[in-house]
Design a protein around this motif. Structure first.
Motif, PDB file in Angstrom:
ATOM      1  N   TRP A  87       0.845  -1.190   0.000  1.00 39.75           N
ATOM      2  CA  TRP A  87       0.000   0.000   0.000  1.00 39.75           C
ATOM      3  C   TRP A  87       0.883   1.243   0.000  1.00 39.75           C
ATOM      4  O   TRP A  87       1.924   1.286   0.651  1.00 39.75           O
ATOM      5  N   LYS A  88       0.476   2.226  -0.771  1.00 43.76           N
ATOM      6  CA  LYS A  88       1.259   3.459  -0.899  1.00 43.76           C
ATOM      7  C   LYS A  88       0.316   4.590  -1.279  1.00 43.76           C
ATOM      8  O   LYS A  88      -0.822   4.351  -1.689  1.00 43.76           O
ATOM      9  N   ARG A  89       0.770   5.811  -1.158  1.00 41.07           N
ATOM     10  CA  ARG A  89       0.010   6.918  -1.712  1.00 41.07           C
ATOM     11  C   ARG A  89       0.114   6.841  -3.229  1.00 41.07           C
ATOM     12  O   ARG A  89       1.021   6.186  -3.767  1.00 41.07           O
ATOM     13  N   LYS A  90      -0.801   7.490  -3.934  1.00 46.57           N
ATOM     14  CA  LYS A  90      -0.706   7.490  -5.389  1.00 46.57           C
ATOM     15  C   LYS A  90       0.647   8.060  -5.802  1.00 46.57           C
ATOM     16  O   LYS A  90       1.068   9.099  -5.287  1.00 46.57           O
ATOM     17  N   PRO A  91       1.349   7.376  -6.709  1.00 47.78           N
ATOM     18  CA  PRO A  91       2.636   7.918  -7.167  1.00 47.78           C
ATOM     19  C   PRO A  91       2.454   9.305  -7.763  1.00 47.78           C
ATOM     20  O   PRO A  91       1.434   9.596  -8.388  1.00 47.78           O
ATOM     21  N   TRP A  92       3.433  10.165  -7.541  1.00 49.51           N
ATOM     22  CA  TRP A  92       3.361  11.500  -8.104  1.00 49.51           C
ATOM     23  C   TRP A  92       4.504  11.699  -9.078  1.00 49.51           C
ATOM     24  O   TRP A  92       5.504  10.998  -9.043  1.00 49.51           O
ATOM     25  N   SER A  93       4.335  12.647  -9.979  1.00 49.47           N
ATOM     26  CA  SER A  93       5.336  12.873 -11.025  1.00 49.47           C
ATOM     27  C   SER A  93       6.434  13.795 -10.531  1.00 49.47           C
ATOM     28  O   SER A  93       6.197  14.717  -9.758  1.00 49.47           O
ATOM     29  N   ARG A  94       7.647  13.535 -10.980  1.00 46.53           N
ATOM     30  CA  ARG A  94       8.800  14.381 -10.676  1.00 46.53           C
ATOM     31  C   ARG A  94       9.269  14.991 -11.989  1.00 46.53           C
ATOM     32  O   ARG A  94       9.373  14.302 -13.007  1.00 46.53           O
ATOM     33  N   ASN A  95       9.552  16.288 -11.951  1.00 51.70           N
ATOM     34  CA  ASN A  95       9.896  17.001 -13.183  1.00 51.70           C
ATOM     35  C   ASN A  95      11.013  18.006 -12.948  1.00 51.70           C
ATOM     36  O   ASN A  95      11.097  18.616 -11.875  1.00 51.70           O
ATOM     37  N   LEU A  96      11.845  18.166 -13.961  1.00 50.61           N
ATOM     38  CA  LEU A  96      12.785  19.273 -13.995  1.00 50.61           C
ATOM     39  C   LEU A  96      12.100  20.453 -14.664  1.00 50.61           C
ATOM     40  O   LEU A  96      11.341  20.276 -15.627  1.00 50.61           O
ATOM     41  N   VAL A  97      12.348  21.661 -14.162  1.00 47.77           N
ATOM     42  CA  VAL A  97      11.792  22.853 -14.798  1.00 47.77           C
ATOM     43  C   VAL A  97      12.894  23.871 -15.046  1.00 47.77           C
ATOM     44  O   VAL A  97      13.769  24.077 -14.195  1.00 47.77           O
ATOM     45  N   VAL A  98      12.864  24.464 -16.223  1.00 50.70           N
ATOM     46  CA  VAL A  98      13.784  25.540 -16.589  1.00 50.70           C
ATOM     47  C   VAL A  98      12.970  26.656 -17.237  1.00 50.70           C
ATOM     48  O   VAL A  98      11.856  26.428 -17.733  1.00 50.70           O
ATOM     49  N   HIS A  99      13.509  27.841 -17.233  1.00 54.54           N
ATOM     50  CA  HIS A  99      12.815  28.983 -17.823  1.00 54.54           C
ATOM     51  C   HIS A  99      13.048  29.015 -19.332  1.00 54.54           C
ATOM     52  O   HIS A  99      14.164  28.785 -19.799  1.00 54.54           O
ATOM     53  N   LYS A 100      11.982  29.282 -20.074  1.00 59.62           N
ATOM     54  CA  LYS A 100      12.107  29.326 -21.534  1.00 59.62           C
ATOM     55  C   LYS A 100      13.040  30.444 -22.000  1.00 59.62           C
ATOM     56  O   LYS A 100      13.571  30.379 -23.107  1.00 59.62           O
ATOM     57  N   GLU A 101      13.232  31.455 -21.166  1.00 61.43           N
ATOM     58  CA  GLU A 101      14.178  32.516 -21.516  1.00 61.43           C
ATOM     59  C   GLU A 101      15.597  31.970 -21.678  1.00 61.43           C
ATOM     60  O   GLU A 101      16.424  32.579 -22.358  1.00 61.43           O
ATOM     61  N   ASN A 102      15.862  30.821 -21.063  1.00 61.49           N
ATOM     62  CA  ASN A 102      17.196  30.222 -21.121  1.00 61.49           C
ATOM     63  C   ASN A 102      17.303  29.114 -22.164  1.00 61.49           C
ATOM     64  O   ASN A 102      18.157  28.234 -22.071  1.00 61.49           O
ATOM     65  N   SER A 103      16.442  29.170 -23.156  1.00 62.07           N
ATOM     66  CA  SER A 103      16.408  28.106 -24.166  1.00 62.07           C
ATOM     67  C   SER A 103      17.708  27.994 -24.961  1.00 62.07           C
ATOM     68  O   SER A 103      18.004  26.937 -25.527  1.00 62.07           O
ATOM     69  N   HIS A 104      18.488  29.066 -25.005  1.00 63.52           N
ATOM     70  CA  HIS A 104      19.747  29.033 -25.756  1.00 63.52           C
ATOM     71  C   HIS A 104      20.963  28.844 -24.845  1.00 63.52           C
ATOM     72  O   HIS A 104      22.105  28.963 -25.320  1.00 63.52           O
ATOM     73  N   TRP A 105      20.730  28.572 -23.581  1.00 63.57           N
ATOM     74  CA  TRP A 105      21.827  28.357 -22.642  1.00 63.57           C
ATOM     75  C   TRP A 105      22.298  26.915 -22.796  1.00 63.57           C
ATOM     76  O   TRP A 105      21.729  25.988 -22.249  1.00 63.57           O
ATOM     77  N   GLU A 106      23.360  26.717 -23.534  1.00 69.25           N
ATOM     78  CA  GLU A 106      23.816  25.386 -23.915  1.00 69.25           C
ATOM     79  C   GLU A 106      24.184  24.524 -22.704  1.00 69.25           C
ATOM     80  O   GLU A 106      23.795  23.353 -22.609  1.00 69.25           O
ATOM     81  N   GLU A 107      24.941  25.086 -21.781  1.00 68.74           N
ATOM     82  CA  GLU A 107      25.390  24.302 -20.620  1.00 68.74           C
ATOM     83  C   GLU A 107      24.214  23.866 -19.745  1.00 68.74           C
ATOM     84  O   GLU A 107      24.197  22.746 -19.227  1.00 68.74           O
ATOM     85  N   LEU A 108      23.249  24.759 -19.572  1.00 70.67           N
ATOM     86  CA  LEU A 108      22.084  24.431 -18.759  1.00 70.67           C
ATOM     87  C   LEU A 108      21.311  23.271 -19.362  1.00 70.67           C
ATOM     88  O   LEU A 108      20.914  22.335 -18.661  1.00 70.67           O
ATOM     89  N   HIS A 109      21.101  23.314 -20.665  1.00 69.98           N
ATOM     90  CA  HIS A 109      20.328  22.253 -21.295  1.00 69.98           C
ATOM     91  C   HIS A 109      21.131  20.970 -21.428  1.00 69.98           C
ATOM     92  O   HIS A 109      20.551  19.874 -21.442  1.00 69.98           O
ATOM     93  N   THR A 110      22.443  21.067 -21.497  1.00 65.96           N
ATOM     94  CA  THR A 110      23.281  19.865 -21.449  1.00 65.96           C
ATOM     95  C   THR A 110      23.082  19.150 -20.119  1.00 65.96           C
ATOM     96  O   THR A 110      22.871  17.935 -20.065  1.00 65.96           O
ATOM     97  N   PHE A 111      23.115  19.916 -19.030  1.00 70.75           N
ATOM     98  CA  PHE A 111      22.908  19.329 -17.708  1.00 70.75           C
ATOM     99  C   PHE A 111      21.484  18.812 -17.547  1.00 70.75           C
ATOM    100  O   PHE A 111      21.269  17.699 -17.038  1.00 70.75           O
TER     101      PHE A 111
END
Length: 255
Positions: free
Chosen positions: A198-222
């Motif tokens: 028995w467990k609580r309903k599984p919940w989703s885990r997500n990474l979030v980044v700002h769309k303003e940083n869409s061209h930040w290569e190192e951030l999106h690599t990580f």
């Protein structure tokens, strides 16, 4: 923006997410990309990304803000756990309806944006611990089989750290503690699984980044690297603990 150091990334994590597995992945990333520095910042959520307090954050829910890019990690699984002292004092529930019938105390996490538990699941069964109703997960009706509990469950709302301390000190049965966070306690016996499967309903885990940083290569690599590796590693972590705790396979066969 012109003063930003592209090789320095601030990574927001909840307190319970700063565990050996996650830190180990970041260390592994640093060996593959030694020029990119990752700074861990505790207790940050998606609003911290929007306010530019951090550059990326791992959150246990799915933000809906249009200015954010959401990268899914996967689902998080838990166990119901309690200290041996609590079970010795209050008795161990043998079937799910004992939670209400015996008036047990459930420790529930309450944090901003976090999906708060209202019921527990096992395979295709769902149990509403507020009403004591047990039904099939796919059934939209409240068609409970088995009578409604005569007692009443008690709930206590906690955060990450005080929920962990409350469970260890015997104040109730914890519903929301991440398995990576309590691995040593489960292996050492200071916390034990209750009503295995028995467990609580599984919940989703997500990474979030700002769309303003869409061209930040190192951030999106990580971000892409961590998304891939944590998706695999987190599944292995909870699956390992389910097997260690001898959780019946039928409880999570389709996970």
């Amino acid at each position: 923006m012109s003063s930003r150091n592209d090789k320095f990334i601030r990574f927001g994590l909840t307190t319970s997410a700063i565990v050996h597995g996650v830190v180990g992945l970041i260390n592994k990333f640093n060996t593959e990309y030694p020029d990119i520095e990752i700074q861990l910042v505790p207790d940050m959520d998606h609003t911290s990304v929007m306010n530019k307090e951090v550059d990326i954050s791992l959150v246990p829910y799915e933000p809906k803000e249009s200015e954010l890019t959401v990268l899914p990690i996967g689902q998080c699984f838990t166990l119901l756990v309690a200290s041996p002292a609590y079970l010795a004092k209050r008795g161990e529930p043998k079937i799910i309806t004992d939670l209400n019938d015996q008036g047990h105390t459930l420790l529930l996490k309450r944090k901003p944006f976090y999906p708060e538990a209202e019921d527990l699941v096992y395979g295709n069964l769902i149990y509403d611990f507020y009403t004591g109703q047990l039904r099939k997960l796919k059934d939209n009706k409240e068609g409970a089989f088995g009578k409604k509990g005569a007692g009443k469950v008690t709930t206590k709302f906690v955060g990450d750290q005080n929920g962990y301390i409350s469970a260890l000190s015997g104040e109730g049965i914890a519903v929301d503690l991440p398995l990576s966070f309590i691995k040593r306690d489960l292996m050492g016996g200071s916390l034990v699984p209750v009503l295995k499967g028995w467990k609580r309903k599984p919940w989703s885990r997500n990474l979030v980044v700002h769309k303003e940083n869409s061209h930040w290569e190192e951030l999106h690599t990580f971000a892409r690297w961590f998304q891939l590796h944590e998706r695999i590693d987190s599944h292995q972590r909870w699956n390992e603990m389910y097997q260690f705790c001898e959780v019946p396979g039928e409880a999570y066969a389709n996970s």
